[in-house]
Write a protein that holds these residues in place. Sequence first.
Motif, short mmCIF file in Angstrom:
data_model
loop_
_atom_site.label_atom_id
_atom_site.label_comp_id
_atom_site.label_asym_id
_atom_site.label_seq_id
_atom_site.Cartn_x
_atom_site.Cartn_y
_atom_site.Cartn_z
N ILE A 1 27.62 65.18 64.85
CA ILE A 1 28.42 64.04 64.40
C ILE A 1 29.88 64.23 64.79
O ILE A 1 30.56 63.30 65.25
N THR B 1 28.97 56.35 65.45
CA THR B 1 29.34 57.47 64.59
C THR B 1 30.63 57.19 63.85
O THR B 1 30.74 57.43 62.64
N VAL C 1 33.64 63.89 58.11
CA VAL C 1 33.99 62.53 57.70
C VAL C 1 35.49 62.42 57.44
O VAL C 1 36.16 61.47 57.88
N TRP D 1 22.29 60.83 59.95
CA TRP D 1 23.19 61.21 58.86
C TRP D 1 22.46 61.70 57.61
O TRP D 1 23.08 62.20 56.69
N THR D 2 21.16 61.54 57.57
CA THR D 2 20.43 61.76 56.32
C THR D 2 19.89 63.17 56.21
O THR D 2 19.20 63.66 57.12
N ARG E 1 23.58 68.88 62.32
CA ARG E 1 23.94 67.49 62.07
C ARG E 1 25.47 67.34 62.00
O ARG E 1 26.05 66.45 62.64
N ARG E 2 26.09 68.18 61.24
CA ARG E 2 27.55 68.09 61.10
C ARG E 2 28.24 68.26 62.46
O ARG E 2 29.15 67.51 62.80
N LEU F 1 29.09 67.25 54.97
CA LEU F 1 29.72 66.34 55.93
C LEU F 1 31.15 65.97 55.56
O LEU F 1 31.79 65.18 56.25
N ASP G 1 30.04 54.55 61.12
CA ASP G 1 29.36 55.13 59.94
C ASP G 1 30.30 56.02 59.14
O ASP G 1 30.28 56.01 57.90
N ALA G 2 31.11 56.82 59.84
CA ALA G 2 32.05 57.71 59.15
C ALA G 2 33.06 56.91 58.32
O ALA G 2 33.39 57.28 57.19
#
Length: 882
Positions: free
Chosen positions: A676, A687, A714, A658-659, A672-673, A710, A690-691
């Motif tokens: 996820i 996932t 999210v 996520w970083t 990444r997006r 993100l 975390d979201a």
Amino acid sequence: MALTDRDTLPDVLKPTHYDVSLFDLELGGSWAYKGTVKIEATVAKPTKEIVLNTNDISVGEVEVKAADGLIKLALIRSSYSARASGVSFDKKSERSTLSFDKDITNGQVLLKIDFVATMNDAMVGFYRSKYTSAVTPPSDTPIEGGFHYMLSTQFQACDARRAFPCFDEPNLKATFDFEIEIPTGLVAMSNMPVKSERESSKPGLKVVSFDRTPVMSTYLLAWAVGDFEYVEAHTQRKYNGINIPVRVYTTRGLKEQARYALECASRTVDYFSELFGIDYPLPKSDLMAVHEFAAGAMENWGLVMYRTTSVLFDEGSSDSSYKNYIAYVIAHELAHQWFGNLVTMDWWNELWLNEGFATWVGWLAVDHFYPEWNVWSQFVAESLQEAFRLDSLRASHPIEVPVRNALEVDQIFDDISYRKGSSIIRMLSSHLGQETFIRGVSNYLKAHAYGNAKTDDLWSALSEASKQDVHAFMNPWVRIIGFPVLTITEEPRQISVRQSRFLASGDVKPEEDETVWWIPLNINNTAPRALTTKFEVVRDVDDASYKLNKDQCGFYRTNYPPHHLEKLGQSLHLFSNEDKIGLIGDAAALAVSGEGTTASLLGLLEGFTGESSYRVWSQIAFSLAHLRSVFSSNEVIATGLREFTLKLVTPSAEKIGWTFSPDENYLTGQLRRLLISVAGNAGHKGTITDAKRIFQLWASGDPNAIHANLRSVVFALNISEGGRDEFDKVKDAYRKTESADGKEICLTSLGRTKDPVLVNEYLDLIFSDEVAVQDMHSGAVSLTGSPKVRHLLWEYMKNNWKRVSARLSSNNVVFERFVRLSLARLADEGLASEIRAFFADKDTGAYDRALVIVSDSIHTDARYKTRDEASLLEWLQVHGYA
């Protein structure tokens, strides 16, 4: 299409110049305005009638004078409402006939028409856009119902006639003088620089006049009025000894969000001037952010109009993917300043000449400025595949589509004109060589500058530049519907290649398979060659690793023997991202048509576990999403496909995390997006956890808890997995955010809800005045991403059709797009019949082609589901996924 097949205006009069003056604007209430248009024209033969285009215009006084100023005919006083004998209006053809009691003789005349019209709210003609101002605007700014308003125009294809009486056809070019009376505190813009401002005879008003335009089509005339401010840069190159000013205009308070667009625009003007070998011909280049806009943008010469999400970017809070989009849209529209504005298609059947070329050269410019974005693999994953999807339906149409009446043209602003058109241009450029291709294009532009041209004129210029018969290559590609699939059979050291038409439904009839396309084979490690017959044997081919269509430059699918497709899947390191995307796209399409299998597709995808390319993953994600959509009603298969997706995506999703690092490149952030999103939607527990955690931090008051790139994933995951609380928080964010992309992200995220009550609440929001008409289709279509609620959209449409159609019917482009995108993914033959029955008694003129596409798409997916369901289930069970 022959000239005699076109329903055009009578050719007895040809305009050469317009003088348009607008005044008495009612900025509220009726939103009416008055105007006078003086048209200088040449009369070819004596006539007692003048026929020109009007729509929603009241014609008042009409006067004809000779060029020397002597009155030839008496005044005719009439009005639209009175239907006086001197002026008759035909609503269907949008034409007014001006009748005179004696002949207007040959020669030069001046036609003067007084009229009254309305600044409508339909995003066509001269119209008003509502917005919530970012700052307190001047008191002159129009306000009504709690919203402020700006005024602007959208004339393509046939809506200049809504703003003033004119000869509204692309090959009836003329020059234009324009002036408008506006409140003193507002700003007026048009194609050319301001010539003068003077006080009006009415208090608090001024009259703004503009320099004369070059010769151009009516649909390119433009103006705007509002509380505007701008950011400015200048070109690096000099034009007629000066660095041209480039400005991006916004309503007050938003100009800082226009700086990225300004950077793109100023250097793109220089790039195209160099590329085409023709200097940008106007003394300024303005871009305008319009709050309500049906398309992405419009290429008006010297004053390009953009939807806000196509031109505004808020550094620090906007998703970086919008940079990619903005750079492309700006390049596309500025390419039109040459290809479309300087040289215009002769008639609407050749719309692709404008749009196909601008699409290709727009990506060429973005690649020039941002090579690290790898945009040609983006083109293959997006433009090429979308063109394939529409063109694989019987409901498709040729690139150069017959258009008898200009009013038919709205429905061909589609993926065939834009994406297939650009794809065959890319194919031809690759074959001829880009330098040769651009030289031919430059010669074409110079030969037809300030005039109109046809497809054959472009082919002739390219033939001369390349010394090849481009007409023979390309005529079938633009004039015949569809595209081929090449089916490969193998023998030692050679392959047999057979071309046939590809239909996603897999049921091509003999009479649909008579075309012989010119097809560049581009086989790796062999000399360039083209297939020009139905069948051919290619010798001296490496049996182990041959692959056709290098970098997916050709507009065709390839059907390999199953064992060879498996070999290619084991040799992915040998191929470009474009090649990989092509392999996945072809395998997925062939599974749908029945010429391949879903098992072969999944076997190929298993080889992509370690894939690191965002563009390749976008194609993987699309293919998996389509599979999960088609087979969603079978719970066992749905579970198996979810497990397959999880196994494929988990290693990459967990690795990328996520970083965001400060020096991270654009494509890594986008990957990444995507990962996820894919993992979360497949049910990856870590996932989703975390979201939810990040969302709660944001909802608790930490505005920086969610990285800008993100927000979309999210928000969408929390809406999908959550309930009322998450829904309300995102809806509140939609109402409060000042960034254009922020509103779009919130609106589409809300459409991920699975709660039937919230689905209906969301649709009530979509079809309220709170949401701009231009955003309704994207909002509603977001619901189709969830098979469980897709049918609720259709139920809502049926039960609220009066309300839905009332909101959409004012703009045909938006209406067509909404119908096509909202219903095409239902994959149920019963629903297809229900849709046909529902629309049987409706006026579907604005979207009849969309309904054919919907029916064809549903039939194709339903047929696919029935054919492959058992074998797919077996494969998933054998491989431990179900």
